[in-house]
Design an enzyme around this catalytic site. Structure first.
Site, PDB file in Angstrom:
ATOM      1  N   THR A 290      41.443  37.498  53.706  1.00 59.96           N
ATOM      2  CA  THR A 290      42.902  37.551  53.609  1.00 59.96           C
ATOM      3  C   THR A 290      43.476  37.120  54.966  1.00 59.96           C
ATOM      4  OG1 THR A 290      44.683  38.948  52.739  1.00 59.96           O
ATOM      5  CG2 THR A 290      43.173  39.985  54.321  1.00 59.96           C
TER       6      THR A 290
ATOM      7  N   ASP B  52      39.756  47.607  47.629  1.00 63.55           N
ATOM      8  CA  ASP B  52      39.683  48.303  46.333  1.00 63.55           C
ATOM      9  C   ASP B  52      38.701  49.468  46.332  1.00 63.55           C
ATOM     10  OD1 ASP B  52      41.448  46.369  45.218  1.00 63.55           O
ATOM     11  OD2 ASP B  52      39.747  44.997  45.164  1.00 63.55           O
TER      12      ASP B  52
ATOM     13  N   HIS C 294      47.381  49.594  45.556  1.00 58.01           N
ATOM     14  CA  HIS C 294      46.865  50.921  45.905  1.00 58.01           C
ATOM     15  C   HIS C 294      47.192  51.892  44.778  1.00 58.01           C
ATOM     16  CE1 HIS C 294      46.950  49.806  50.466  1.00 58.01           C
ATOM     17  NE2 HIS C 294      46.055  49.136  49.777  1.00 58.01           N
TER      18      HIS C 294
ATOM     19  N   LYS D 258      34.335  56.798  44.200  1.00 64.37           N
ATOM     20  CA  LYS D 258      33.922  56.276  42.887  1.00 64.37           C
ATOM     21  C   LYS D 258      32.479  56.634  42.543  1.00 64.37           C
ATOM     22  CE  LYS D 258      36.457  53.408  40.981  1.00 64.37           C
ATOM     23  NZ  LYS D 258      37.365  52.377  40.441  1.00 64.37           N
TER      24      LYS D 258
ATOM     25  N   ARG E  48      42.420  40.651  37.551  1.00 59.64           N
ATOM     26  CA  ARG E  48      41.148  39.923  37.461  1.00 59.64           C
ATOM     27  C   ARG E  48      39.981  40.908  37.435  1.00 59.64           C
ATOM     28  NH1 ARG E  48      41.377  36.060  42.610  1.00 59.64           N
ATOM     29  NH2 ARG E  48      42.487  37.862  43.445  1.00 59.64           N
TER      30      ARG E  48
HETATM   31  P1  IMP Z   1      45.179  36.710  49.616  1.00 53.44           P
HETATM   32  O1  IMP Z   1      45.166  37.938  50.461  1.00 53.44           O
HETATM   33  O2  IMP Z   1      46.039  36.844  48.395  1.00 53.44           O
HETATM   34  O3  IMP Z   1      45.455  35.470  50.404  1.00 53.44           O
HETATM   35  O4  IMP Z   1      43.683  36.510  49.043  1.00 53.44           O
HETATM   36  C1  IMP Z   1      42.588  36.181  49.891  1.00 53.44           C
HETATM   37  C2  IMP Z   1      41.336  36.876  49.425  1.00 53.44           C
HETATM   38  O5  IMP Z   1      41.454  38.273  49.643  1.00 53.44           O
HETATM   39  C3  IMP Z   1      41.029  36.722  47.928  1.00 53.44           C
HETATM   40  O6  IMP Z   1      39.639  36.706  47.746  1.00 53.44           O
HETATM   41  C4  IMP Z   1      41.598  37.991  47.328  1.00 53.44           C
HETATM   42  O7  IMP Z   1      40.976  38.328  46.118  1.00 53.44           O
HETATM   43  C5  IMP Z   1      41.271  38.967  48.421  1.00 53.44           C
HETATM   44  N1  IMP Z   1      42.191  40.114  48.421  1.00 53.44           N
HETATM   45  C6  IMP Z   1      43.453  40.147  48.880  1.00 53.44           C
HETATM   46  N2  IMP Z   1      43.980  41.362  48.735  1.00 53.44           N
HETATM   47  C7  IMP Z   1      43.033  42.126  48.186  1.00 53.44           C
HETATM   48  C8  IMP Z   1      42.969  43.504  47.835  1.00 53.44           C
HETATM   49  O8  IMP Z   1      43.907  44.286  47.998  1.00 53.44           O
HETATM   50  N3  IMP Z   1      41.802  43.922  47.292  1.00 53.44           N
HETATM   51  C9  IMP Z   1      40.739  43.104  47.134  1.00 53.44           C
HETATM   52  N4  IMP Z   1      40.742  41.808  47.446  1.00 53.44           N
HETATM   53  C10 IMP Z   1      41.879  41.327  47.986  1.00 53.44           C
HETATM   54 MG    MG Z   2      43.309  47.445  45.602  1.00 58.47          MG
END
Ligand code: IMP
Ligand code: MG
Length: 504
Positions: A273, A26, A55, A398, A371
């Site tokens: 992730t 992000d 994105h 930012k 969130r």
């Molecule tokens: P998942 O990728 O959905 O399995 O999430 C695993 C962790 O990665 C969680 O803490 C999510 O909030 C974080 N996460 C996954 N994708 C993003 C993203 O694009 N931006 C920020 N956090 C992410």
């Molecule tokens: Mg993002």
């Protein structure tokens, strides 16, 4: 756009460039990928993650959010090629919704390519992701609920499907049966109340992603995925072969997702992730045969604050545990927060409110899940961990968010306050000072930030196009961070629009 020639000059002899985030995601990759697609790249390839990514691009006041389709898509009309690589967890329902948006906005996607060997997300992956998150024995990570863990683990278990299976219904049927049987058995072991509450979630119930009736029913999936296949077939290609033909000859931008600290291999495990969101994972996922084929890397970093979504240690979190609990609580979102805390400001004395104030000014709410993103101060130890790994060149983003902030804190080191802990041959004792973060959650959760405070610049940066016109107070903080972390900023992003940059 003033000054971007300097960035072009820096890119002069480069053919393959990666864009990844040096934090927890992000950081504004979408804007930078769009910008580089505009001024430089001929091919843009997404290589990691899936529908979990969000994105954002803002062009002439209009916001576009992409989860799967690369952020170079607005330049398809200039014959630039956007591709989704083999490392991506490809959810055809999300892809089709994005094509709907592009159709509605009259944005062409003639040149889009989808790797035939990208991992195919099934409805069950979303359901299993959410069940595992709700099951107290599994331990919460705070996933985005887009099925990432289950789809990548199916891949590793060698029971996954690929995009090419959409083109061959018999293969799809056979692989689906093989994939679903053990899941149906497993499902019976979970609390039925949890399972039905997940099936009742509006994402499924209203068919936003997948319909509940499609989740475990082979025939229903074959029908639904057949519909997706009709739409997506023209774009399904051997992207690996295409990349092999073009590497080193055509200006190619590899678009990362998430961030270095969320990498399955190098991030703050287990709060990561399931794909490798560093350069290594991106190069592979985009279809390169070797990371050596990458000529240069640009890291995107927020400054002088950072964010994290979901669970996991975050030493500089403003408002600490209280912020963590609130951001990860059910139902927390932008509107609820504005209603609850109208008094929050970037200068609130109460740190919990200050974190909320920064979040509100920065619009730090998940582009995928809505969130609230946890906000913290810029963290030198974490930067000192990722920069030697991923390279010094960065674009800071930012920076305008803290325009009105009276005092800005930079975390220069941590004080370790946990129990005695062995980290290989290193032994950590309470009171130890850490200058380079250890990416181990057992350590990171016991790290207290040590701050250096700076007076804020307290003015609007809008319209500043040259580093020489930046306020001295801003320069002091920037120079300090550069000196402490050895980052080499190429540009500063001071607003959402493509043009809002200062090139260095
Ligand atoms: P998942 O990728 O959905 O399995 O999430 C695993 C962790 O990665 C969680 O803490 C999510 O909030 C974080 N996460 C996954 N994708 C993003 C993203 O694009 N931006 C920020 N956090 C992410
Ligand atoms: Mg993002």
């Amino acid at each position: 756009m003033e000054g971007y020639e300097r960035l072009l000059e820096w890119l002069r002899n480069i053919f393959t460039l990666t864009i990844t985030c040096r934090q927890w995601g992000d950081s504004g990759k979408g804007k930078i990928v769009d910008l580089l697609a505009y001024i430089w790249a001929e091919i843009i390839i997404r290589g990691t993650g899936g529908g979990n990514a969000g994105h954002t691009m803002v062009i002439n006041g209009k916001t576009y959010i992409m989860h799967l389709i690369p952020c170079g898509i607005l330049h398809d009309k200039e014959n630039k090629i956007n591709a989704i690589g083999r490392g991506v967890a490809f959810d055809p329902s999300i892809a089709c919704s994005e094509l709907d948006i592009l159709d509605k906005e009259n944005i062409s996607y003639q040149k889009l390519m989808i790797a035939l060997n990208a991992k195919l997300v099934l409805p069950q992956h979303l359901v299993m992701d959410r069940i595992e998150e709700s099951d107290s024995d599994s331990g919460k990570i705070g996933t985005t609920g887009r099925g990432m863990g289950p789809v990548y683990s199916d891949h590793v278990k060698r029971i996954g499907l690929i995009v090419n299976d959409l083109l061959n219904p018999d293969v799809l049927a056979r692989k689906l049966e093989r994939n679903l049987k053990p899941k149906i058995r497993l499902l019976k072991t979970y609390d039925p109340v949890i399972v039905s509450s997940i099936m009742d979630h509006p994402h499924l119930k209203n068919g936003l992603y997948h319909h509940p009736k499609n989740v475990f029913d082979v025939d229903a999936i074959i029908y639904q995925y057949g519909e997706y296949a009709k739409r997506l077939e023209p774009f399904i290609r051997d992207v690996d072969a295409f990349v092999r033909q073009n590497v080193g000859k055509t200006r190619t931008l590899l678009e990362g997702a998430q961030g270095d600290l969320l990498s399955i291999n190098k991030g703050t495990y287990p709060f990561v992730t399931p794909s490798d969101s560093t350069i290594t994972g991106l190069a592979d996922g985009a279809g390169l045969d070797s990371t050596k084929q990458v000529d240069e890397n640009i890291g995107i970093m927020k400054a002088f604050y950072i964010t994290r979504v979901g669970e996991g240690p975050f030493p500089t979190e403003i408002g600490g545990k209280r912020s963590d609990e609130w951001c990860n609580s059910k139902g927390a979102n932008r509107q609820v927060e504005i209603d609850l805390y109208p008094q929050a400001s970037v200068n609130s004395i109460d740190e919990y409110l200050q974190g909320i104030g920064i979040r509100q000014v920065g619009g730090e709410y998940g582009a995928t899940t809505e969130r609230p993103r946890r906000c913290g101060w810029f963290d030198d130890p974490l930067t000192n961990y990722v920069i030697p790994m991923s390279g010094p060149h960065v674009i800071l983003t930012k920076l305008d968010v803290l325009n009105q902030c009276k005092t800005i804190k930079i975390c220069t080191a941590y004080r370790y306050v946990g129990p005695r802990f062995k980290y290989g041959q290193q032994v950590l004792n309470p009171g130890d000072i850490i200058k380079v973060a250890i990416p181990n959650s057992e350590v990171l959760q016991h790290c207290q930030p040590i701050y250096q405070e700076f007076p804020g610049w307290e003015c609007d940066l809008k319209g500043v196009t040259s580093i020489n016109d930046l306020p001295t107070k801003f320069r002091d903080i920037l120079d300090f961070v550069v000196k402490e972390t050895k980052i080499k900023p190429l540009a500063l992003s001071i607003g959402k629009e493509r043009e809002d940059n200062i090139f260095l």
